[in-house]
Design a protein around this motif. Sequence first.
Motif, short mmCIF file in Angstrom:
data_model
loop_
_atom_site.label_atom_id
_atom_site.label_comp_id
_atom_site.label_asym_id
_atom_site.label_seq_id
_atom_site.Cartn_x
_atom_site.Cartn_y
_atom_site.Cartn_z
N THR A 193 0.79 -1.23 0.00
CA THR A 193 0.00 0.00 0.00
C THR A 193 0.83 1.29 0.00
N CYS A 194 2.10 1.24 0.32
CA CYS A 194 2.93 2.45 0.35
C CYS A 194 3.22 2.90 -1.08
N CYS A 254 5.35 0.44 -3.16
CA CYS A 254 4.57 -0.74 -3.55
C CYS A 254 3.59 -0.41 -4.67
N LYS A 255 2.97 0.76 -4.60
CA LYS A 255 2.03 1.18 -5.64
C LYS A 255 2.74 1.30 -6.99
N GLN A 256 4.04 1.65 -6.96
CA GLN A 256 4.83 1.75 -8.19
C GLN A 256 5.39 0.40 -8.64
N GLY A 257 5.09 -0.65 -7.88
CA GLY A 257 5.61 -1.97 -8.20
C GLY A 257 7.01 -2.22 -7.69
N LYS A 258 7.56 -1.26 -6.94
CA LYS A 258 8.92 -1.39 -6.40
C LYS A 258 8.84 -1.92 -4.97
N TYR A 259 8.36 -3.15 -4.87
CA TYR A 259 8.06 -3.72 -3.54
C TYR A 259 9.30 -3.93 -2.69
N LEU A 269 11.41 -1.74 -2.17
CA LEU A 269 11.65 -0.44 -1.53
C LEU A 269 10.52 -0.07 -0.58
N CYS A 270 9.70 -1.03 -0.24
CA CYS A 270 8.56 -0.82 0.66
C CYS A 270 9.00 -0.13 1.95
N ASP A 271 8.17 0.80 2.43
CA ASP A 271 8.48 1.52 3.67
C ASP A 271 8.66 0.57 4.85
N LYS A 272 7.98 -0.57 4.81
CA LYS A 272 8.02 -1.52 5.92
C LYS A 272 8.77 -2.80 5.55
N MET A 273 9.52 -2.74 4.46
CA MET A 273 10.16 -3.92 3.90
C MET A 273 10.97 -4.71 4.94
#
Length: 348
Positions: free
Chosen positions: A101-102, A105-110, A112-116
Amino acid sequence: MKALRWHGVKDLRLENIEEPKAEPGKAKIKVEWCGICGSDLHEYVAGPIFIPLETHPLSGDKAPIVMGHEFSGQVVEVGEGVTRVAVGDRVVIEPIYACGTCEACKQGKYNLCDKMGFFGLAGGGGGFSEYANVPEQMLHKIPDSVSFEQGALVEPSAVALHAVRSSELKVGDKAAVFGTGPIGLLVIEALKASGASEIYAVELSEERKQKAAELGAIVIDPKEYDAVEEIHKRTQGGVDVAYEVTGVSPVLTQAIQSTKIGGETMIVSIFEKEASLHPQNIVMKERTVNGIIGYRDVFPAVISLMAQGYFSADKLVTKRIKLDQAIEEGFEGLLKERNQIKILVKAE
């Protein structure tokens, strides 16, 4: 079941913990092989880095946690709602936790997720155990032509391929790899698969120099040469792209200086401490410096390349041990035995 858990710096413990059951959306995996990653070693000697001391928002777990994120295995049970895999499937794990949802993630760059976080570092289970309960979105099937040993190399190979794919390297370009530990050697393989015409490997270790040469790299020993000067001399002006895979500050500077006018340096390693560099090394030649963390959307390509013979376990694995040997023969072995490249641990 037996599992290797991180409790603190230099405090790994092989413990008996409850065997997991397949939960909704997850599959129970019988672990076959798990590799000891450089990130695992960083956690062992200088953590916590990725390991959460407070509850991780995605795994719901905190230290002590089961370690191990480079692993392969077989599905032995599936939870409710699982459709991607079935009992009996041979699988590897793409261990990234992402919120979905960050903005990244919305850009498909999972990655780099804020909570990765990473399964096997951020909790939820890990590959240094007999069984692991893995979210189905993390699972990728492997063909019979890819062994379980080979499967344990998919995750680190994905780091290498993502590094090359994320760079500006084009077919026929020249590249330099600074540091030929496991990831550096895999970067060499990824560069070969991507059509690099010349690959220079800068390395001190005799064993790692030999491995780099076996993989087709032109080896430069910084004890014998000024690595930057030698690369410029042999390439008539520097490489197109350099890959820094040591996590050592002076080496980062060397990697940048080894590139041509307008060249690029990719930071692939994890640095335990801040690195210093002079901006003039970038500015005066209009160079660029980029970095990657983990990988995204690359596991299928790695598995396909493995089926073609790339990223060979026979060339990269130097030691195979059992789970109860993981601390002394594995983690301590990597610290003491400079000839080791990649150590795989066999779950029992």
